[in-house]
Structure formats: C-alpha cells, structure tokens
Design an enzyme around this catalytic site. Structure first.
Site, PDB file in Angstrom:
ATOM      1  N   ARG A 100      -0.020  14.577  -2.133  1.00 25.97           N
ATOM      2  CA  ARG A 100      -0.382  13.246  -1.624  1.00 25.97           C
ATOM      3  C   ARG A 100       0.387  12.918  -0.344  1.00 25.97           C
ATOM      4  O   ARG A 100      -0.159  12.310   0.583  1.00 25.97           O
ATOM      5  CB  ARG A 100      -0.094  12.197  -2.702  1.00 25.97           C
ATOM      6  N   HIS A 104      -1.363  11.814   3.090  1.00 24.19           N
ATOM      7  CA  HIS A 104      -1.082  10.535   3.746  1.00 24.19           C
ATOM      8  C   HIS A 104      -0.492  10.733   5.137  1.00 24.19           C
ATOM      9  O   HIS A 104      -0.621   9.850   5.992  1.00 24.19           O
ATOM     10  CB  HIS A 104      -0.138   9.698   2.879  1.00 24.19           C
ATOM     11  N   VAL A 108      -3.365   9.803   8.805  1.00 23.83           N
ATOM     12  CA  VAL A 108      -2.970   8.761   9.760  1.00 23.83           C
ATOM     13  C   VAL A 108      -2.554   9.441  11.054  1.00 23.83           C
ATOM     14  O   VAL A 108      -1.456  10.000  11.161  1.00 23.83           O
ATOM     15  CB  VAL A 108      -1.822   7.897   9.206  1.00 23.83           C
ATOM     16  N   ASN A 133       1.552   2.966   1.136  1.00 23.09           N
ATOM     17  CA  ASN A 133       2.667   3.878   0.908  1.00 23.09           C
ATOM     18  C   ASN A 133       3.879   3.235   0.242  1.00 23.09           C
ATOM     19  O   ASN A 133       4.669   3.919  -0.424  1.00 23.09           O
ATOM     20  CB  ASN A 133       3.134   4.478   2.243  1.00 23.09           C
ATOM     21  N   PRO A 203      -7.819   6.057   2.706  1.00 16.22           N
ATOM     22  CA  PRO A 203      -8.719   5.548   1.662  1.00 16.22           C
ATOM     23  C   PRO A 203      -7.938   4.690   0.676  1.00 16.22           C
ATOM     24  O   PRO A 203      -6.776   4.967   0.372  1.00 16.22           O
ATOM     25  CB  PRO A 203      -9.241   6.821   0.993  1.00 16.22           C
ATOM     26  N   HIS A 233      -6.919  14.213  -7.151  1.00 10.75           N
ATOM     27  CA  HIS A 233      -6.596  13.316  -8.264  1.00 10.75           C
ATOM     28  C   HIS A 233      -6.692  14.015  -9.616  1.00 10.75           C
ATOM     29  O   HIS A 233      -6.480  13.381 -10.651  1.00 10.75           O
ATOM     30  CB  HIS A 233      -7.505  12.086  -8.236  1.00 10.75           C
TER      31      HIS A 233
END
Length: 358
Positions: A100, A104, A108, A133, A203, A233
């Site tokens: 993750r 992330h 970005v 975050n 998202p 996930h």
C-alpha cells in the site's frame, strides 16, 4: 661368499623391480595416449597434464569469485529482501502495508518517494498527514532499515528511496504468496511532496465506479488493470474508524468492528477472509457480496468489471499475472514534470545540500 652372494641377489632384485616399473609406466602411458587419441586425434599428451590442471584451477578461481562477488543490483535486491522478509516474519500484516505504501507513493505524482518525506513544522507539509494517509499508511521504519541495509551491504551503490519502495512491495507480494515480477532500478526521489495531491489523486473507499475508473485512467490504466490493482486488498486490514463510516462500507458486509462504540486507530477490519495470504479470495468475497469497502463491492455492479472479478475468482494464475504486470506499470509512473529530483541519503528528508538550495 655367502655375504657377497646375498648382496648380488638383492641388487638383481632391485634392478628387476625398476625394469618392471618402467614397463608399467610405458604401458600406462601408451594406453592413455591411445585413449585420448580416440577421443581427440589432435590432443597433445605432452601438454595434457598442464592443460587440465590449469583449466581446473581457472574454474575454481572463477567459482570462488562468483561466490564472493555480487553485482551491485543483486546486492541491492538481497539487502532489501532480507529486511522485508524479517519484517513480515515479525508482523504478517506488514506485507500489505508495504504494498500500500508503494501504491500511495506512485499514485500521487508518480513513483518519487514523496510519501516518505516527514513534515517540517512551519515550513513543509508532506503527504503523510493528508487524510488518505494520516494514521493509516505505515512501514516507514522498514523502508528506512532497508535503505540502511543497502548502504551497509552494498557500498558505493546509490539507490533511491523510490526504488526501495518498489522492491519492498514486490518482495511483500512474493512473501505473502503472490507471483514475483521484475523491478527495474533507476527511480529518483523528489525534493518535495504533494499534500493536496494525496487527497485528490488517491482512490477513496467511498468512490463509486465512475470515479475510480477516472482516477485510474488519469494514470493511464485500463479498467482491467484497475480491477487487478485493487486486488491488493486480498491482503491487509482497514481501520474500524474507516468502515464505521456508512459511505465507506458495503452495507451487506459482515464486519468484525463494533461500530456502536467509539473506535480508535488500533481497531482493525480484515479486507478479505484470508488477510495475510496473497490469493484470489478477495474476488470470491466480492462475488458473494462480502467485499468490505464500498469502493470494492461496486466492482460487481458493472458488466465489464464484474466479468473481470469472476475471471480472477476462477483462476488465481490469471489474477497473479495481471497483478504483476499492472504493478510493473504502476512502478514506472514518472514523477511530475519539472519536479527536482535526487537520490536521498535518508528517506524521510531531502539531502542537506538540496535543503540549502531551496
């Protein structure tokens, strides 16, 4: 006379033994020569002993060199994998957190290590405290340890923090049971981060399918690649404070969180029924209307995405292959144009020389 005769007899015996030895050597030599000539007519027996010994010595030296030397790239991969494997052995959940963290970062403004930069009170606000975050992304200490391991183990090898994030995510997938994939090195670290970008580009659990498709399309991902990537996930947890917000959760999901009481950041909800194994159970749960997040379950509400969910739920190999390919593509998302880049010495801050020039 008897004494002289005995000496003579002994001398004759020794001569006989010597002659027999010569004969044995000659016969052995000729036999070897004939055998070698049968194998190779051009083989020069007079050089064979030296040549064979020299060849064996060269092979031994080469093997020894290979054992004692690693390429810089191999050294980096080994150093990072050792730290990641140890971290996951200590806490199985960490694997999902590292996957993750890489996602992330890359989503970005590209894979630039921006998410790793700590805030500086009064002068710099990074991405870590942005809503998606804040008190959520984790694994920073593992990345810092991996960076230090590379510096200690692979001297004179410069590797960016963004590269380490990519390697750590891949190694986490493999450690948890997923398919490996290639990581190309060469990313560089941004000298800044994007607090607002983390809020608008990532998202969100309350995103409907149209919004999700738009966000992934903005990064040049197809719908199939989107469905594959959200399959991350299949490992990990979300916080109860997230799923206890009605807009974030699938109303049909059976939750372990007690949303009737005040939640904190330590109470967790697993994202599928096997949260520490990288498998296809996430998609099986979606097909049973047991996806946890609203943004996950809406994948079954569209003909195209529902068909992909079914494909992955039926064949883990197809999911693993598509996920690996999509991760490679995501890991190659470039930093925003015009952003100043470097290779950070410490992942949580820009290099002192860069700070002085800012």
């Amino acid at each position: 006379m008897a004494f002289g005769a005995s000496h003579l007899s002994l001398a004759l015996s020794l001569v006989a033994l010597a002659l027999a030895g010569v004969a044995i050597y000659r016969n052995t030599y000729e036999a070897m020569n004939m055998g070698l000539q049968k194998l190779s007519p051009n083989f020069d027996l007079s050089e064979s002993s030296v040549s064979i010994l020299t060849l064996n010595n060269n092979v031994d030296q080469q093997n020894s060199h290979k054992l004692s030397q690693q390429s810089p790239e191999s050294c980096v991969f080994s150093a990072v994998r050792g730290v990641v494997d140890s971290a996951i052995d200590t806490e199985r959940r960490m694997g999902a957190s590292l996957i993750r963290l890489h996602f992330h970062d890359c989503f970005v403004d590209g894979c630039d290590g921006g998410i790793l930069l700590d805030d500086i009170a009064g002068s710099f606000q990074g991405e870590q405290t942005s809503i998606p975050n804040n008190n959520s992304v984790r694994g920073f200490a593992v990345i810092a340890q991996a960076k230090q391991s590379v510096k200690d183990t692979c001297p004179n090898t410069s590797v960016s923090c963004a590269d380490i994030l990519a390697i750590a995510a891949r190694d986490s997938v493999v450690k948890l049971g997923g398919q490996t994939y290639d990581i190309a090195l060469g990313r560089r670290d941004a000298r800044t981060a994007n607090f607002t970008g983390a809020l608008t580009q990532l998202p969100a659990p309350f995103d409907n399918l149209t919004v999700q498709i738009t966000k992934f399309s903005d990064k040049n991902f197809t719908v199939r690649e989107m469905v594959a990537l959200v399959g991350a996930h299949t490992v990990g947890f979300t916080r109860c404070v997230t799923v206890c917000v009605s807009t974030n959760v699938n109303p049909a999901a059976r939750l372990s969180c007690n949303c009737s009481v005040t939640q904190n950041n330590t109470n967790l909800q697993q994202l599928d029924t096997t949260p520490t194994v990288f498998d296809k159970v996430y998609y099986e749960d979606l097909n049973r209307n047991q996806g946890i997040l609203f943004s996950d379950q809406v994948l079954t509400g569209n003909t195209t995405t529902a068909a992909i969910v079914t494909t992955y739920s039926n064949d883990s190999n197809v999911f693993f292959g598509d996920f690996a390919a999509a991760m490679i593509k995501m890991g190659n998302l470039p930093p925003s144009q015009g952003v100043q880049l470097e290779i950070r010495d410490v992942c949580s801050r820009v290099n002192p020389s860069s700070l002085a020039s800012m």
